[in-house]
Design an enzyme around this catalytic site. Structure first.
Site, PDB file in Angstrom:
ATOM      1  N   HIS A   1      -1.126   0.526  -9.671  1.00 26.55           N
ATOM      2  CA  HIS A   1      -1.878  -0.348  -8.751  1.00 26.55           C
ATOM      3  C   HIS A   1      -2.632  -1.447  -9.525  1.00 26.55           C
ATOM      4  O   HIS A   1      -3.866  -1.524  -9.459  1.00 26.55           O
ATOM      5  CB  HIS A   1      -2.852   0.480  -7.892  1.00 26.55           C
ATOM      6  CG  HIS A   1      -3.239  -0.225  -6.608  1.00 26.55           C
ATOM      7  ND1 HIS A   1      -3.534   0.444  -5.449  1.00 26.55           N
ATOM      8  CD2 HIS A   1      -3.394  -1.535  -6.315  1.00 26.55           C
ATOM      9  CE1 HIS A   1      -3.842  -0.416  -4.500  1.00 26.55           C
ATOM     10  NE2 HIS A   1      -3.769  -1.632  -5.014  1.00 26.55           N
TER      11      HIS A   1
ATOM     12  N   GLU B   1      -2.155   7.984  -3.961  1.00 30.42           N
ATOM     13  CA  GLU B   1      -2.473   7.622  -5.339  1.00 30.42           C
ATOM     14  C   GLU B   1      -3.940   7.941  -5.661  1.00 30.42           C
ATOM     15  O   GLU B   1      -4.768   7.971  -4.747  1.00 30.42           O
ATOM     16  CB  GLU B   1      -2.191   6.115  -5.570  1.00 30.42           C
ATOM     17  CG  GLU B   1      -3.044   5.192  -4.730  1.00 30.42           C
ATOM     18  CD  GLU B   1      -2.666   3.721  -4.909  1.00 30.42           C
ATOM     19  OE1 GLU B   1      -1.477   3.372  -4.784  1.00 30.42           O
ATOM     20  OE2 GLU B   1      -3.588   2.926  -5.153  1.00 30.42           O
TER      21      GLU B   1
ATOM     22  N   ARG C   1       0.844  -1.184   0.000  1.00 29.25           N
ATOM     23  CA  ARG C   1       0.000   0.000   0.000  1.00 29.25           C
ATOM     24  C   ARG C   1       0.879   1.233   0.000  1.00 29.25           C
ATOM     25  O   ARG C   1       1.981   1.217   0.580  1.00 29.25           O
ATOM     26  CB  ARG C   1      -0.874   0.052   1.275  1.00 29.25           C
ATOM     27  CG  ARG C   1      -2.161  -0.748   1.207  1.00 29.25           C
ATOM     28  CD  ARG C   1      -3.162  -0.149   0.222  1.00 29.25           C
ATOM     29  NE  ARG C   1      -4.394  -0.898   0.165  1.00 29.25           N
ATOM     30  CZ  ARG C   1      -4.626  -1.929  -0.665  1.00 29.25           C
ATOM     31  NH1 ARG C   1      -3.702  -2.328  -1.494  1.00 29.25           N
ATOM     32  NH2 ARG C   1      -5.803  -2.533  -0.674  1.00 29.25           N
TER      33      ARG C   1
HETATM   34  C1  DGY Z   1      -6.095  -5.405  -2.990  1.00 24.15           C
HETATM   35  O1  DGY Z   1      -6.885  -6.290  -3.264  1.00 24.15           O
HETATM   36  O2  DGY Z   1      -5.938  -4.976  -1.849  1.00 24.15           O
HETATM   37  C2  DGY Z   1      -5.275  -4.870  -4.107  1.00 24.15           C
HETATM   38  O3  DGY Z   1      -4.416  -3.879  -3.710  1.00 24.15           O
HETATM   39  C3  DGY Z   1      -6.189  -4.393  -5.207  1.00 24.15           C
HETATM   40  O4  DGY Z   1      -6.831  -3.249  -4.816  1.00 24.15           O
END
Ligand code: DGY
Length: 331
Positions: free
Chosen positions: A288, A270, A241
Site C-alpha cells: 500500500h 491488510e 482498496r
Molecule cells: C489513499 O490516499 O487513499 C491511499 O490509499 C493512501 O492511503
C-alpha cells in the site's frame, strides 16, 4: 489549563506538520505510531474536538456516540472508507480527505505496477537473486506488451484519468473505461478514453487497472466470474482498496493461468495478505505505497492539517467529504 482546541494525531506524521498543528491546538500524539484498537482510540479521543487519522482508524457510530465532543476528523488519505459518513453527518462531525495532492504520484505507481506485472519484473528479479540465471532462453520471462495494447480502467476519477493519460499519450494505448457515470466529452477526449460497459471492459482490456472507491456495493467487484471474462493474457492491477478484488479467487485465477499476471498494492484485511497470493509467482505485491513519495506524503499530511486548522479556526474545511450544510440539515 489552555482553552485551545484539543486535537488527537492518531498516527505518527512528519515533525514539521506536527509543529504546525501545535501552533494552533493542544495536541495528543501517537508518538510510537502504535496501532490502537477501536476501544483505545475511543478512550484516547475523549475530550478532543479534532483528530488526524489515516485509513486504519475506523470512525463509526459507536465511536461517535462515545466521543460526543468530536467535531472534525481529517483523514490523511484520499480514500475514506474508514469513515461511516452518514453516521458522521448525523453526529454533526465533519470528515475531510486529501484529494488532488496524490493524483499524479499514485497514477505513476499504478502504471509502474502494470509494467512490472506485464513484463514479469518481480518474478524475474527473484529468479536472478536466487542464483537461477545461468543461460539465455528465447522465451525466458516473456511477458505481454504494454505499448499499443488496450488499457482498461475501472473507476475513472482523478487517478484513473491520470493513468489513462499516461497510457494514451505515453504508451500509445487504446484506452477504455467504465465508471458509475460517464465523463464529459472534453475529459474523454483529453484522456483519449472510450466508455464501455463493465463486461466489455473485462473482455477487451489487455491490462485492467482498478481505481474505484471501496463501497459495500463494490465489495468483490472483481471475483471469479469477472476474472473468467478476462483474456488469459491479461494483467490486473489493484491500487484502489482491498476488498474490491476477491483475493482468494484472484490467487486461483493466477495459479490456473486464467489471467497472466497481477500487480497489487492493496489487500483484503491488510496488512495481512492472503497466503495463496504469496505463493503464486505471477503477481507483484507492494505494501500500500502508491502515494508514498516523500513530497506527496508531506503534501497529504499538510492538507489534513490545513483542514483541521481551517475548520477549527474558521468553520470552513478545505476538502470535506460531508459539508457543514449537510451537517446543519441533519442535526
Ligand atoms: C489513499 O490516499 O487513499 C491511499 O490509499 C493512501 O492511503
Amino acid at each position: 489549563m489552555s482553552n485551545r482546541p484539543r486535537v488527537l494525531v492518531a498516527r505518527a506524521i512528519f515533525p514539521e506538520v506536527l509543529e504546525r498543528l501545535r501552533s494552533h491546538f493542544d495536541i495528543s500524539y501517537n508518538e510510537n505510531d502504535d496501532e490502537w484498537s477501536p476501544e483505545e482510540l475511543r478512550q484516547r479521543l475523549q475530550g478532543h474536538v479534532g483528530a488526524l487519522t489515516t485509513g486504519s482508524q475506523r470512525i463509526d457510530a459507536a465511536l461517535l456516540q462515545a466521543c460526543p465532543q468530536l467535531r472534525v476528523v481529517a483523514n490523511m488519505a484520499v480514500g475514506y472508507n474508514n469513515f461511516d459518513v452518514p453516521a458522521m453527518t448525523a453526529a454533526g462531525v465533519i470528515g475531510t480527505n486529501t484529494p488532488d495532492v496524490l493524483t499524479e504520484t499514485t497514477a505513476d505507481f499504478g502504471f509502474a505496477l502494470l509494467l512490472a506485472a506485464a513484463r514479469r519484473m518481480a518474478e524475474s528479479e527473484h529468479f536472478l537473486r536466487a542464483g537461477q540465471w545461468n543461460r539465455w532462453a528465447y522465451d525466458m520471462f516473456a511477458g505481454q506488451d504494454v505499448h499499443g495494447s488496450t488499457l482498461g480502467i475501472l473507476g475513472m476519477g482523478r487517478i484513473g484519468q491520470g493513468i489513462a493519460r499516461r497510457g494514451a499519450h505515453g504508451f500509445g494505448m487504446r484506452v477504455i473505461y467504465h465508471n458509475r457515470s460517464r465523463l464529459d466529452a472534453a475529459t474523454e477526449a483529453e484522456c483519449k478514453a472510450a466508455y464501455v460497459s463493465k463486461e466489455e471492459l473485462l473482455r477487451q482490456a489487455d491490462h485492467l487497472v482498478l481505481v474505484l472507491p471501496y463501497t459495500p456495493q463494490n465489495h468483490h467487484a472483481i471475483g471469479a466470474a469477472e476474472l473468467a471474462l478476462m483474456k488469459p493474457t491479461a494483467t490486473l492491477v489493484n491500487i484502489a482498496r482491498g476488498g474490491i478484488v476477491d483475493d482468494a479467487a484472484l490467487a486461483q485465477a493466477l495459479r490456473d493461468k486464467r489471467i497472466a499476471a497481477a500487480g497489487l498494492d492493496v489487500f483484503e484485511g491488510e496488512p495481512k495478505v492472503h497466503p495463496d497470493l504469496l505463493t503464486v509467482p505471477n503477481v507483484v505485491l507492494t505494501p500500500h505505497i502508491a502515494s508514498a513519495t516523500r513530497a506527496t506524503r508531506l503534501a497529504m499530511a499538510n492538507l489534513a492539517a490545513d483542514n483541521l486548522i481551517a475548520f477549527l479556526t474558521q468553520g470552513k474545511p478545505l476538502t470535506p467529504v460531508n459539508t457543514p450544510e449537510q451537517l446543519r440539515a441533519a442535526t
